[in-house]
Design a protein around this motif. Structure first.
Motif, PDB file in Angstrom:
ATOM      1  N   ASN A 193       0.851  -1.050  -0.021  1.00  0.00           N
ATOM      2  CA  ASN A 193      -0.037   0.113  -0.102  1.00  0.00           C
ATOM      3  C   ASN A 193       0.848   1.278  -0.094  1.00  0.00           C
ATOM      4  OD1 ASN A 193      -2.926   1.212   0.889  1.00  0.00           O
ATOM      5  ND2 ASN A 193      -1.335   2.157   2.015  1.00  0.00           N
ATOM      6  N   HIS A 208      -5.194   2.662  -5.495  1.00  0.00           N
ATOM      7  CA  HIS A 208      -6.519   2.504  -4.382  1.00  0.00           C
ATOM      8  C   HIS A 208      -6.966   3.797  -3.855  1.00  0.00           C
ATOM      9  CE1 HIS A 208      -3.659   3.427  -0.929  1.00  0.00           C
ATOM     10  NE2 HIS A 208      -4.706   3.498  -0.255  1.00  0.00           N
ATOM     11  N   HIS A 262     -10.650   5.537  -0.796  1.00  0.00           N
ATOM     12  CA  HIS A 262     -10.721   6.814   0.296  1.00  0.00           C
ATOM     13  C   HIS A 262     -11.890   7.906  -0.039  1.00  0.00           C
ATOM     14  CE1 HIS A 262      -7.394   4.866   2.620  1.00  0.00           C
ATOM     15  NE2 HIS A 262      -6.702   4.996   1.649  1.00  0.00           N
ATOM     16  N   ASP A 264      -8.426   1.266   4.458  1.00  0.00           N
ATOM     17  CA  ASP A 264      -7.448   0.440   4.178  1.00  0.00           C
ATOM     18  C   ASP A 264      -7.489  -0.836   4.826  1.00  0.00           C
ATOM     19  OD1 ASP A 264      -6.157   2.376   2.407  1.00  0.00           O
ATOM     20  OD2 ASP A 264      -5.431   3.380   4.235  1.00  0.00           O
TER      21      ASP A 264
HETATM   22 FE   FE2 Z   1      -5.025   4.025   1.698  1.00  0.00          FE
END
Ligand code: FE2
Ligand code: FES
Lengths: 184, 450
Positions: free
Chosen positions: B206, B213, B217, B369
């Motif tokens: 990550n 990604h 969020h 996450d």
């Molecule tokens: Fe993140």
């Protein structure tokens, strides 16, 4: 502790009953996921604090066991603005840590009135000690249990109360949960 | 020294496929602990946690507890936190100051430089048998301090830390240096420790450069929690990097970063707007930093991962994370939050509040996450799931070596950092020598891309 408080008088028991009802109703709002209604119970100058607890030598507990409000890093050391953001985030429907929503039950017990000012008869602020057991289950198999001690400062708001300060002492060192995505 | 596990069949970076086995199998977990975590340089702590002689901080390396201790002469050491007699955890306080580590079990005691000193009833029970000099606490053969951070390795053959870090140093510096460009000068203001039911590599990857990604969020970006949110700035942090060129850079040692290369001329972009004193401070720091660092000031950090398991956030927020493996599907996560030690109190207060609402298990950004890492791990453990590799084909081949910065540089979102990381990971699991682990022998994928 106010010197004038009569801990055996009727006013004391009535106040205790009133405060207990408030805390149970508050817990119920959270468990019913009525987050905006819950926010209304928080005073504008709210302090919401959960320290991180450390393994320290005997004799150092008062000084060093818990992180302190107002300095360094705790699990929570925040105000109403931040809590309102947390509610807004859940209500976006795409906050994946709470989407789908967790199933949460708040058990509140060991409620004790620690202080009432200026008096039990005419309490404008009360300090309440309690224990919490919060059970969170989410999606299929995820279950977390949070147990600890709470000290609340409640302030009279018309016929009800507002939470002006909440301190939550969780009985964990390494957090045994992946997230603290719920309220305490 | 070759592995009995078919690691080359698990990791195929040329075709961009990596088996789920390395994320869920207990066999690969064991291999990682034996062949990777016993050799790589690992982050153990920060000098601000052990400023004085006798100070200690209990940390972790791989699956073991270690004591980072500054001896009474002032030299830092890293010891395995396990008594040489029967293995008792010698120190169970997280942090403190002592002149001796006394084992709770049979009271052997060790000095702060690790030597076995006290053995109860030594004369009667051990004379002529036990040579104390042979039974010191087990100590890492390698330790290195860099700009306040302390790193260690269990491999006596490990190259020096700066060689291991390589050109990633220019990016790590943006985390460790003062905001005004003075070298080092950070302090740890707090630590999160929590248990994450996910494979540790999801977290490392990550930070390594998985910018893709970002949509996960969305919720926090919709509500806005940055340090200028109350002045109408959306998103989860300030936009300090307008007009900058985002770069994803991977390094032969396995490190990967996501940074921004600002244009030759660039101006201060207002940040911390809801706190005038803090805004003023960062404006001042910006200009000082440009004056001091000149061309190097163009590098601005987002995130990175130093091989294998130390991740960072560079500015908003700012800190180091370590992902300690417990099992293939469980990780103990530690985050060390950093500020400039000499920053004004108001600045530190605004930063710590922002860090808490952004980061870790209570952080509005990182909760999402954690949810993803958990369920990606859990749903990869199934028998059928394990037959199907993960896809790592994003931006394959789309990078240049050494331009505009050292390393393999992509100017578009890429999984190249991850492909490179798992290539290095495979070399550790095969037991390669340090030349290979440092990427000194050329490997086919790199040749093809050049
Ligand atoms: Fe993140
Ligand atoms: S285990 Fe430490 S003294 Fe025996």
């Amino acid at each position: 502790m106010s010197a004038t408080l009569d801990r055996h008088g009727l006013a004391w028991f009535q106040l205790k009953q009133d405060v207990e009802d408030f805390l149970y109703a508050e817990a119920d709002l959270l468990d019913q996921r009525r987050f905006r209604d819950w926010l209304d119970l928080l005073a504008d100058d709210l302090v919401y604090f959960m320290p991180i607890r450390r393994n320290v030598k005997f004799g150092q507990h008062d000084e060093k066991e818990n992180t302190r409000q107002g300095e360094g890093i705790s699990w929570f050391d925040e105000d109403k603005w931040t809590l309102a953001k947390r509610v807004d985030q859940i209500l976006t429907g795409v906050h994946y840590a709470e989407e789908p929503l967790s199933r949460v039950t708040h058990m509140v017990s060991n409620i004790r009135l620690l202080d009432a000012s200026p008096s039990a008869e005419d309490a404008r602020e009360v300090t309440v000690g309690s224990r919490f057991l919060v059970h969170q289950n989410r999606v299929e198999y995820e279950t977390y249990t949070f147990i600890g001690r709470r000290t609340d400062l409640l302030r009279r708001a018309g016929a009800s109360w507002q939470i002006a300060r909440r301190e939550m002492i969780l009985d964990q060192n390494v957090l045994l949960a992946k997230n603290l995505s719920i309220f305490f | 020294m070759t592995t009995h596990l078919p690691i080359d069949r698990m990791i195929d970076v040329d075709r961009g496929q990596i088996s789920r086995e390395i994320f869920v199998s207990p066999d690969y977990h064991r291999e990682e602990l034996e062949k990777l975590f016993t050799r790589a340089w690992l982050f153990v702590g920060h000098v601000s946690q052990i400023p004085n002689p006798g100070d200690f901080f209990v940390s972790r390396m791989g699956d073991g507890s270690v004591i980072l201790a500054r001896d009474t002469q002032g030299t830092p050491h890293v010891f395995l936190n396990s008594c040489r007699h029967r293995g008792m955890k010698v120190c169970r306080y997280e942090q403190g100051n002592t002149s001796l580590f006394v084992c709770p079990y049979h009271s052997w005691s060790y000095t702060t430089d690790g030597r076995l000193q006290g053995v109860p009833l030594y004369r009667t029970l051990y004379d002529g048998q036990l040579d104390r000099a042979d039974w010191s606490l087990v100590e890492t053969p390698k330790i290195h301090e860099y700009k306040g951070t302390i790193w260690a390795s269990w491999d006596p053959q490990a190259p020096d830390f700066m060689t291991y870090l390589g050109d990633a140093v220019d990016h790590l510096d943006q985390v460790l240096d003062c905001r005004d460009g003075r070298p080092g000068g950070s302090e740890v203001i707090g630590i999160h420790k929590w248990i994450l039911p996910a494979n540790w590599k999801f977290a490392a990857e990550n930070f390594l450069g998985d910018t893709y990604h970002n949509p996960s969020h969305r919720s926090v970006d919709m509500i806005g929690i940055g340090p200028s949110a109350q002045r109408g700035q959306g998103g989860r942090r300030d936009n300090e990097y307008n007009n900058g060129q985002h770069v994803w850079v991977s390094f032969p040692q396995g490190h990967g970063v996501h940074s921004v290369l600002m244009p030759e001329q660039f101006d201060y972009q207002p940040s911390y707007m809801q706190y005038p004193i803090v805004e003023e401070y960062f404006r001042h720091c910006f200009h000082e930093r440009q004056r001091r660092l000149k061309d190097k000031a163009r590098i601005m950090p987002f995130t990175g991962n130093l091989f294998p398991n130390t991740s960072y956030h560079g500015r908003q927020p700012r800190g180091l994370c370590v992902w300690h493996p417990h099992s293939p599907t469980e990780t103990e996560a530690w985050r060390f939050f950093l500020v400039d030690a000499d920053a004004p109190a108001e600045v530190k207060d605004v930063l710590r509040r922002f860090y808490m609402r952004y980061s870790g298990p209570a952080g509005m950004t990182e909760q999402d996450d954690m949810e993803n890492w958990l369920y990606a791990t859990a749903s990869s453990t199934g028998t059928i799931a394990r037959r199907y590799p993960f896809n790592y084909q994003q931006s394959i081949g789309a990078y240049k070596t050494g331009s505009p910065l050292p390393g393999d540089v992509s100017v578009q979102i890429t999984e190249q950092n991850a492909r490179n990381y798992y290539q290095v990971y495979a070399r550790y699991l095969k037991g390669d020598d340090w030349d290979s682990l440092l990427g000194r022998s050329t490997h086919p994928a790199q040749q093809a891309a050049e």
